[in-house]
Design a protein around this motif. Structure first.
Motif, PDB file in Angstrom:
ATOM      1  N   UNK A 246       0.858  -1.179   0.000  1.00  0.00           N
ATOM      2  CA  UNK A 246       0.000   0.000   0.000  1.00  0.00           C
ATOM      3  C   UNK A 246       0.895   1.229   0.000  1.00  0.00           C
ATOM      4  N   UNK A 247       0.762   2.075  -1.006  1.00  0.00           N
ATOM      5  CA  UNK A 247       1.486   3.338  -1.050  1.00  0.00           C
ATOM      6  C   UNK A 247       0.476   4.467  -1.130  1.00  0.00           C
ATOM      7  N   UNK A 248       0.814   5.610  -0.529  1.00  0.00           N
ATOM      8  CA  UNK A 248      -0.127   6.732  -0.511  1.00  0.00           C
ATOM      9  C   UNK A 248       0.646   8.038  -0.488  1.00  0.00           C
ATOM     10  N   UNK A 249       0.028   9.073  -1.067  1.00  0.00           N
ATOM     11  CA  UNK A 249       0.528  10.446  -0.991  1.00  0.00           C
ATOM     12  C   UNK A 249      -0.595  11.305  -0.445  1.00  0.00           C
ATOM     13  N   UNK A 250      -0.266  12.172   0.522  1.00  0.00           N
ATOM     14  CA  UNK A 250      -1.264  13.064   1.101  1.00  0.00           C
ATOM     15  C   UNK A 250      -0.732  14.492   1.094  1.00  0.00           C
ATOM     16  N   UNK A 251      -1.667  15.433   0.999  1.00  0.00           N
ATOM     17  CA  UNK A 251      -1.329  16.857   1.038  1.00  0.00           C
ATOM     18  C   UNK A 251      -2.446  17.577   1.776  1.00  0.00           C
ATOM     19  N   UNK A 252      -2.089  18.384   2.783  1.00  0.00           N
ATOM     20  CA  UNK A 252      -3.089  19.069   3.609  1.00  0.00           C
ATOM     21  C   UNK A 252      -3.091  20.582   3.410  1.00  0.00           C
ATOM     22  N   UNK A 253      -2.474  21.046   2.328  1.00  0.00           N
ATOM     23  CA  UNK A 253      -2.352  22.478   2.079  1.00  0.00           C
ATOM     24  C   UNK A 253      -1.037  23.058   2.556  1.00  0.00           C
ATOM     25  N   UNK A 254      -0.311  22.290   3.357  1.00  0.00           N
ATOM     26  CA  UNK A 254       0.985  22.743   3.869  1.00  0.00           C
ATOM     27  C   UNK A 254       2.078  21.689   3.720  1.00  0.00           C
ATOM     28  N   UNK A 255       1.745  20.428   3.989  1.00  0.00           N
ATOM     29  CA  UNK A 255       2.749  19.378   4.017  1.00  0.00           C
ATOM     30  C   UNK A 255       2.391  18.274   3.027  1.00  0.00           C
ATOM     31  N   UNK A 256       3.427  17.777   2.365  1.00  0.00           N
ATOM     32  CA  UNK A 256       3.306  16.609   1.501  1.00  0.00           C
ATOM     33  C   UNK A 256       3.881  15.417   2.254  1.00  0.00           C
ATOM     34  N   UNK A 257       3.105  14.347   2.301  1.00  0.00           N
ATOM     35  CA  UNK A 257       3.567  13.129   2.968  1.00  0.00           C
ATOM     36  C   UNK A 257       3.413  11.946   2.023  1.00  0.00           C
ATOM     37  N   UNK A 258       4.316  10.982   2.180  1.00  0.00           N
ATOM     38  CA  UNK A 258       4.194   9.696   1.503  1.00  0.00           C
ATOM     39  C   UNK A 258       4.233   8.613   2.566  1.00  0.00           C
ATOM     40  N   UNK A 259       3.365   7.620   2.407  1.00  0.00           N
ATOM     41  CA  UNK A 259       3.252   6.555   3.394  1.00  0.00           C
ATOM     42  C   UNK A 259       3.291   5.203   2.700  1.00  0.00           C
ATOM     43  N   UNK A 260       3.891   4.236   3.370  1.00  0.00           N
ATOM     44  CA  UNK A 260       3.997   2.878   2.872  1.00  0.00           C
ATOM     45  C   UNK A 260       3.428   1.949   3.936  1.00  0.00           C
ATOM     46  N   UNK A 261       2.377   1.235   3.580  1.00  0.00           N
ATOM     47  CA  UNK A 261       1.678   0.362   4.527  1.00  0.00           C
ATOM     48  C   UNK A 261       1.312   1.095   5.812  1.00  0.00           C
TER      49      UNK A 261
END
Length: 372
Positions: A246-261
């Motif tokens: 499971x890979x994911x990218x998130x953005x909340x208007x300030x921070x970019x995050x990538x998550x794995x599992x």
């Protein structure tokens, strides 16, 4: 064909020919699908959909139309009957629908592709809304016995036109999460292989692209502070180490995050906002719309949210999705999964601590209760 064939001769009245369509399966939080029934008759028969069996209610948008939407109240297996009556003779046919329950995060979900169709030329956004349905290009193959599609480097899934509604949904909140479940054929492709992209070509204009490259998961994000191609070097190294992930990218208007599992692999400030995103770009999974940037492997699920999911929320999705990928459906009630969290040590005079636990269930037979 109908269950009640005509008994009269060829020159007399014939019973209607009724086809309720192919059996279907959807996965919660999706709860609505389109029934593709058909009725043929020499006259104008009365047509009626009804629920023959099921654990909850089935509400038809237009029960007198062979092709109509139906919404289910709870997970389980349903039998729906399409009948037709011409005033003298009648016929009917039954379609079976499985709504698989689960406790994936639903808040903010705008596109959900569990790839449970198993056949046909289109993968549906199973919650409706702004996310487009996706066409399978030549060479994309449904997996047998489980959710997902196999993609060669020349195959892809793509929206039939611009994904304007999806773009608008993310720009309106200035936030997103893109979550993918994949099994790559290669851990270290020589160039950036596109997993998910809103773009018009490999080196061209883009809003957002998730790629796999030699270093790991790569995200190119366009904002009001970047070029229109969004070309930045933001990577989560060693995201692909073999097997399904499971890979994911998130953005909340300030921070970019990538998550794995469900674990954070990259987290940093990212300047700008999404106001300059183009409304003229298609959504493509497994490559670019013009055929370059091809990725090969098995794609099991894709989901898009109009908010940034937290690491615990993505971890929750990770826990419950494994069972959904082996044939689609934990419809039989399975035991909840619970993680109490890491052991903690505190020093007096402190006498309290915050517990960080996770729990997940298939949603059957009803709401789950929790107790420490």
């Amino acid at each position: 064909a109908g269950d009640n064939p005509a008994q009269s001769g060829s020159t007399g009245n014939q019973a209607p020919d009724v086809d309720a369509g192919e059996d279907q399966a959807i996965i919660a939080p999706a709860d609505t699908l389109t029934l593709n029934g058909a009725v043929a008759d020499e006259g104008a028969p009365t047509v009626q959909w009804s629920m023959r069996s099921g654990p909850g209610e089935a509400v038809f948008a237009d029960s007198a139309n062979p092709r109509t939407a139906v919404r289910f109240s709870q997970p389980g297996d349903y039998e729906l009957e399409l009948s037709a009556n011409d005033g003298q003779l009648s016929a009917s046919d039954v379609v079976r629908v499985r709504l698989a329950g689960n406790q994936r995060v639903g808040d903010g979900l705008v596109a959900f592709y569990p790839l449970s169709e198993g056949a046909g030329a289109r993968a549906r956004n199973q919650i409706g809304g702004p996310g487009p349905d996706l066409d399978l290009s030549e060479g994309a193959q449904w997996l047998e016995g489980r959710n997902g599609v196999r993609l060669s480097a020349e195959a892809r899934l793509q929206s039939p036109s611009e994904a304007t509604g999806l773009r608008d949904a993310l720009v309106a909140t200035n936030a997103f999460t893109v979550e993918l479940w994949v099994r790559p054929d290669r851990q270290n492709p020589e160039s950036q292989a596109r997993l998910w992209t809103l773009s018009d070509r490999y080196w061209g204009e883009r809003n957002l692209t998730l790629s796999q490259d030699q270093e790991g998961l790569h995200v190119a994000l366009r904002t009001s502070r970047t070029r229109e191609d969004g070309r930045t070097s933001r990577r989560a190294p060693r995201a692909f180490t073999g097997g399904a992930v499971q890979v994911a990218a998130t953005y909340d208007g300030e921070r970019l995050r990538m998550l794995v599992n469900g674990e954070v692999a990259y987290d940093d400030l990212y300047a700008g906002d999404l106001s300059n995103w183009s409304s003229e770009l298609p959504l493509v999974l497994g490559g670019e719309i013009r055929g370059d940037g091809g990725w090969s492997g098995e794609l099991y699920l894709a989901a898009v949210y109009n908010r940034a999911l937290s690491a615990p929320e993505l971890r929750r999705n990770s826990l419950v999705t494994d069972s959904l990928l082996s044939g689609g459906a934990p419809v039989a009630n399975d035991a909840p999964q619970a993680l109490a969290g890491d052991d903690r040590l505190i020093a007096m005079p402190r006498d309290s601590a915050t517990l960080r636990a996770h729990a997940a269930d298939d949603g059957l037979p009803g709401p789950t209760t929790y107790q420490w």
